[in-house]
Design a protein around this motif. Structure first.
Motif, short mmCIF file in Angstrom:
data_model
loop_
_atom_site.label_atom_id
_atom_site.label_comp_id
_atom_site.label_asym_id
_atom_site.label_seq_id
_atom_site.Cartn_x
_atom_site.Cartn_y
_atom_site.Cartn_z
N LEU A 1 0.83 -1.20 0.00
CA LEU A 1 0.00 0.00 0.00
C LEU A 1 0.86 1.26 0.00
CD1 LEU A 1 -2.75 -1.20 2.47
CD2 LEU A 1 -3.06 -0.64 0.05
N SER A 2 1.96 1.18 0.73
CA SER A 2 2.88 2.31 0.75
C SER A 2 3.39 2.63 -0.65
CB SER A 2 4.05 1.98 1.68
OG SER A 2 5.08 2.91 1.52
N GLY A 3 3.67 1.58 -1.41
CA GLY A 3 4.09 1.78 -2.80
C GLY A 3 2.96 2.37 -3.63
N GLN A 4 1.76 1.86 -3.42
CA GLN A 4 0.62 2.36 -4.19
C GLN A 4 0.41 3.85 -3.96
OE1 GLN A 4 0.43 -0.48 -6.27
NE2 GLN A 4 -1.55 0.54 -6.47
N PHE A 5 0.74 4.30 -2.76
CA PHE A 5 0.62 5.73 -2.44
C PHE A 5 1.47 6.56 -3.41
CE2 PHE A 5 1.86 9.54 -0.06
CZ PHE A 5 0.63 9.98 0.41
N HIS A 6 2.69 6.11 -3.62
CA HIS A 6 3.58 6.83 -4.53
C HIS A 6 3.04 6.80 -5.96
CE1 HIS A 6 7.27 7.55 -2.01
NE2 HIS A 6 6.55 6.78 -1.21
N ILE A 7 2.53 5.64 -6.36
CA ILE A 7 1.99 5.52 -7.71
C ILE A 7 0.78 6.43 -7.89
CG2 ILE A 7 0.89 3.92 -9.32
CD1 ILE A 7 2.63 1.71 -8.03
N GLU A 8 -0.03 6.50 -6.84
CA GLU A 8 -1.23 7.34 -6.90
C GLU A 8 -0.85 8.80 -7.13
OE1 GLU A 8 -4.89 7.32 -7.56
OE2 GLU A 8 -4.20 5.50 -6.54
N ILE A 9 0.20 9.23 -6.47
CA ILE A 9 0.66 10.62 -6.65
C ILE A 9 1.07 10.85 -8.11
CG2 ILE A 9 2.54 12.20 -6.09
CD1 ILE A 9 2.41 11.12 -3.23
N ALA A 10 1.79 9.87 -8.66
CA ALA A 10 2.21 10.00 -10.06
C ALA A 10 0.98 10.07 -10.96
CB ALA A 10 3.09 8.82 -10.46
N ARG A 11 -0.04 9.30 -10.63
CA ARG A 11 -1.25 9.32 -11.44
C ARG A 11 -1.91 10.69 -11.39
NH1 ARG A 11 -4.31 4.75 -9.68
NH2 ARG A 11 -2.87 3.65 -11.05
N MET A 12 -1.87 11.30 -10.20
CA MET A 12 -2.50 12.60 -10.03
C MET A 12 -1.74 13.69 -10.78
SD MET A 12 -3.56 12.24 -6.05
CE MET A 12 -4.89 11.10 -5.61
N ALA A 13 -0.48 13.45 -11.03
CA ALA A 13 0.30 14.41 -11.81
C ALA A 13 -0.10 14.36 -13.27
CB ALA A 13 1.79 14.13 -11.67
N ASP A 14 -0.94 13.37 -13.63
CA ASP A 14 -1.49 13.27 -14.97
C ASP A 14 -0.39 13.04 -16.00
OD1 ASP A 14 -3.81 13.17 -16.43
OD2 ASP A 14 -3.62 15.22 -17.13
N GLN A 15 0.55 12.19 -15.64
CA GLN A 15 1.64 11.84 -16.54
C GLN A 15 1.70 10.31 -16.61
OE1 GLN A 15 3.92 13.52 -18.31
NE2 GLN A 15 3.46 15.64 -17.73
N ALA A 16 0.97 9.75 -17.55
CA ALA A 16 0.84 8.30 -17.62
C ALA A 16 2.18 7.62 -17.83
CB ALA A 16 -0.14 7.91 -18.73
N THR A 17 3.03 8.24 -18.63
CA THR A 17 4.32 7.62 -18.93
C THR A 17 5.19 7.57 -17.69
OG1 THR A 17 4.22 8.35 -21.22
CG2 THR A 17 6.39 7.81 -20.34
N ILE A 18 5.29 8.70 -17.01
CA ILE A 18 6.08 8.73 -15.78
C ILE A 18 5.45 7.81 -14.74
CG2 ILE A 18 6.74 10.22 -13.85
CD1 ILE A 18 7.10 12.48 -15.89
N GLU A 19 4.14 7.77 -14.70
CA GLU A 19 3.47 6.88 -13.76
C GLU A 19 3.87 5.43 -14.00
OE1 GLU A 19 -0.82 6.97 -13.95
OE2 GLU A 19 -0.90 5.00 -12.98
N ALA A 20 3.93 5.04 -15.26
CA ALA A 20 4.30 3.66 -15.58
C ALA A 20 5.73 3.37 -15.13
CB ALA A 20 4.16 3.42 -17.08
N ILE A 21 6.61 4.32 -15.34
CA ILE A 21 8.01 4.13 -14.94
C ILE A 21 8.10 4.02 -13.42
CG2 ILE A 21 10.29 5.17 -14.90
CD1 ILE A 21 9.54 6.59 -17.55
N ILE A 22 7.40 4.90 -12.73
CA ILE A 22 7.43 4.88 -11.27
C ILE A 22 6.82 3.58 -10.75
CG2 ILE A 22 6.47 5.96 -9.20
CD1 ILE A 22 6.92 8.66 -10.49
#
Lengths: 228, 228
Positions: B132-153
DNA sequence: GAGGACATTTTTGTATACAATACTGCCGAC
DNA sequence: GTCGGCAGTATTGTATACAAAAATGTCCTC
């Protein structure tokens, strides 16, 4: 390229071969990659072809549509922006690291890359020039001694190649190698701040040289066929 | 988890299932993932299992050794450092972007994540807490609206989970959620500079909480077995 | 003549069978 | 007693065969 190799092609070699073909724009975005067809070309079964296609799909170079097959990916305008956003976050700092670890051998390697690039341009082989230009960026990441970041940048560079194939507006084909030259100079002088800035603006230049207006060149190949 | 689902498992669902199991440390690093075995568990053929394993291998979650099989990856100390280097380049700026796009709904989503994290910790389910802690970071990336960076993260977070499984030294299990709380506060206040700094130091804290001394816990499972 | 439904064909998705390779245990020689 | 070679076993790598889905072309109806 490898139709008549002695030993049978492996999934890896096929993937590498296809990746290079996509890189060099011999397989333009949207091209259908039939499994039987590829199997026949490389003299292998569909099983191996599928493994190669899956590998490329994970790198976002081909798109896998269920029950439809594999196609060379066609990044959208949005994806194009995102890829260069990601590169802008990674590459400037990586160029700085590379600069700090620079030595004569590495400088020579980079110089050789540029020479090859020029040779390709002189030979009129634009596809190969784009490929080599991308390799230049990957080489810098390698010199920064960060294998993980290098792998990420490799993927982004590969996708950039597709983006260039789709959105490049041919104006000044030589601006790139100038930027690369400037980078080498910064490396040679050990100016890491300058290297970081140069990479940053180089990537910015790349984006602005693309035609990323929200026109409808996104979807399938039909639109492209209609516009011809 | 999915042994008795009605419809047959697909390569994607198997990959997702395995990824989650690795995330939650139910499949520790080094675990052999036999094709026949997995095929039997999920009621599918080796063909489908192989597709799933290849997918995970591309994300560096499993290592594929030729003629040897698939194993849950065991990141080296070097890889561990590199993964967090990459995250340090990507996530702070991404947190800033997310902050600039924050709204009430998104804040609530993040708060829910933290609550779930706490619940997992209270339940003694450390594996799930890490997930869940990891998902938190991914969620932030998703909110930045950058799908590519989100995938990398996403990929880097998944690898981080393996790294934590290997190198985490249990000292303070709660320091993490504190950092996450502070981030939410910064988001709520719209302080993007602060959010960027907090993410930066949070990642730094994560690295320092790992035991990355160059001991020999790197290679195969034999070393680990010997040290027991 | 246009539209829709059905049959055909092509292509992918999946399972199974065979081949090749690596590992394990045994046996013999030094 | 130990080391090296050899055979047996197990597991992966690859190819082929079958099943399912989608696209296309044809025919019938309106």
């Amino acid at each position: 390229m490898n139709e008549l190799r002695s030993s049978p092609a492996t999934a890896e070699s096929v993937a590498a071969d296809l990746e290079r073909a996509i890189h060099e724009h011999r397989l333009p975005p949207g091209t259908k990659l039939g499994e039987d067809e590829l199997g026949e070309v490389y003299g292998i079964s569909r099983t191996t072809v599928r493994a190669a296609l899956q590998s490329l799909a994970h790198h976002r170079l081909v798109e896998l549509r269920r029950n439809r097959g594999a196609f060379v990916a066609q990044p959208t305008v949005r994806e194009a922006r995102e890829v260069f956003e990601a590169r802008a976050l990674l590459e400037p700092r990586t160029a700085r690291s590379a600069c700090q670890r620079m030595d004569a051998d590495k400088l020579q390697t980079l110089q050789d890359h540029i020479d090859a690039e020029h040779a390709a341009i002189d030979a009129g082989d634009a596809g190969r020039a784009v490929y080599l230009s991308g390799q230049f960026h990957i080489e810098i990441a390698r010199m920064a001694d960060q294998a993980t970041i290098e792998a990420i940048i490799s993927e982004l560079v590969a996708r950039s190649s597709l983006i260039i194939a789709l959105y490049w507006q041919r104006r000044a084909a030589l601006c790139e190698s100038h930027a690369h030259h400037a980078l080498i100079d910064a490396f040679a002088a050990g100016k890491d701040d300058l290297a970081e800035d140069l990479m940053k603006s180089h990537l910015l230049d790349l984006v602005t040289s693309l035609d990323l207006r929200n026109r409808t060149s996104i979807p399938g190949s039909l639109r492209e066929a209609l516009s011809q």
